[in-house]
Design a protein around this motif. Structure first.
Motif, short mmCIF file in Angstrom:
data_model
loop_
_atom_site.label_atom_id
_atom_site.label_comp_id
_atom_site.label_asym_id
_atom_site.label_seq_id
_atom_site.Cartn_x
_atom_site.Cartn_y
_atom_site.Cartn_z
N LEU A 27 45.41 -56.19 84.27
CA LEU A 27 45.10 -56.75 82.96
C LEU A 27 46.21 -56.55 81.93
N GLY A 28 46.83 -55.39 81.90
CA GLY A 28 47.79 -55.07 80.84
C GLY A 28 49.15 -55.72 80.99
N ILE A 29 49.84 -55.41 82.05
CA ILE A 29 51.22 -55.89 82.24
C ILE A 29 51.30 -57.41 82.35
N PRO A 30 50.40 -58.09 83.09
CA PRO A 30 50.50 -59.56 83.12
C PRO A 30 50.30 -60.21 81.75
N LYS A 31 49.52 -59.60 80.88
CA LYS A 31 49.33 -60.15 79.54
C LYS A 31 50.60 -60.00 78.70
N PHE A 32 51.35 -58.92 78.91
CA PHE A 32 52.62 -58.76 78.20
C PHE A 32 53.64 -59.81 78.64
N ALA A 33 53.61 -60.16 79.91
CA ALA A 33 54.61 -61.08 80.46
C ALA A 33 54.29 -62.55 80.18
N SER A 34 53.08 -62.86 79.72
CA SER A 34 52.70 -64.26 79.56
C SER A 34 53.41 -64.95 78.39
N GLY A 35 53.68 -64.23 77.31
CA GLY A 35 54.39 -64.82 76.19
C GLY A 35 53.51 -65.29 75.04
N ASN A 36 52.21 -65.48 75.27
CA ASN A 36 51.31 -65.89 74.19
C ASN A 36 51.01 -64.71 73.28
N GLN A 37 50.86 -64.99 72.00
CA GLN A 37 50.56 -63.91 71.06
C GLN A 37 49.15 -63.36 71.28
N GLU A 38 48.18 -64.24 71.62
CA GLU A 38 46.82 -63.77 71.88
C GLU A 38 46.79 -62.86 73.11
N ASP A 39 47.56 -63.23 74.13
CA ASP A 39 47.61 -62.40 75.33
C ASP A 39 48.28 -61.06 75.05
N LEU A 40 49.28 -61.05 74.19
CA LEU A 40 49.96 -59.81 73.84
C LEU A 40 49.02 -58.85 73.12
N VAL A 41 48.24 -59.37 72.19
CA VAL A 41 47.28 -58.53 71.47
C VAL A 41 46.23 -57.99 72.43
N PHE A 42 45.72 -58.85 73.32
CA PHE A 42 44.73 -58.42 74.30
C PHE A 42 45.31 -57.36 75.24
N GLY A 43 46.56 -57.55 75.66
CA GLY A 43 47.20 -56.57 76.54
C GLY A 43 47.39 -55.22 75.86
N ILE A 44 47.74 -55.23 74.59
CA ILE A 44 47.90 -53.97 73.84
C ILE A 44 46.55 -53.26 73.72
N ILE A 45 45.50 -54.01 73.42
CA ILE A 45 44.17 -53.40 73.30
C ILE A 45 43.73 -52.82 74.63
N ILE A 46 43.94 -53.54 75.70
CA ILE A 46 43.54 -53.06 77.03
C ILE A 46 44.33 -51.81 77.41
N MET A 47 45.65 -51.86 77.26
CA MET A 47 46.47 -50.76 77.76
C MET A 47 46.44 -49.52 76.86
N LEU A 48 46.36 -49.69 75.56
CA LEU A 48 46.47 -48.54 74.67
C LEU A 48 45.13 -48.01 74.16
N VAL A 49 44.06 -48.81 74.28
CA VAL A 49 42.78 -48.37 73.75
C VAL A 49 41.75 -48.20 74.87
N LEU A 50 41.44 -49.29 75.56
CA LEU A 50 40.33 -49.27 76.50
C LEU A 50 40.61 -48.52 77.79
N THR A 51 41.76 -48.75 78.40
CA THR A 51 42.07 -48.09 79.68
C THR A 51 42.08 -46.57 79.57
N PRO A 52 42.72 -45.97 78.57
CA PRO A 52 42.68 -44.50 78.49
C PRO A 52 41.28 -43.94 78.24
#
Length: 74
Positions: A27-52
């Motif tokens: 979920l996290g890394i593929p969202k960073f690589a997609s390039g969309n701003q919505e995907d980047l925000v979702f990836g940050i939320i997943i990797m820095l908030v929800l996953t830990p």
């Protein structure tokens, strides 16, 4: 019943490791690589908030179950 709790402690730890892998690599890394701003925000939320939070909770719960914190004295 206490042996079932210890076995489930191992299950919780394995689930914690699986959620860490899934949250970061699926979920996290593929969202960073997609390039969309919505995907980047979702990836940050997943990797820095929800996953830990999810991974830490499962791992701690499994550790306590293995160490006998939830055992009952019958």
């Amino acid at each position: 019943m206490n042996s079932i709790k210890k076995i489930l402690g191992i299950v919780w730890i394995l689930l914690g490791l699986a959620t860490a892998y899934f949250g970061i690599f699926e979920l996290g890394i593929p969202k960073f690589a997609s390039g969309n701003q919505e995907d980047l925000v979702f990836g940050i939320i997943i990797m820095l908030v929800l996953t830990p939070i999810i991974t830490g909770g499962l791992l701690i719960f499994g550790k306590y179950a293995l160490s006998g914190e939830y055992d009952t004295e019958d």
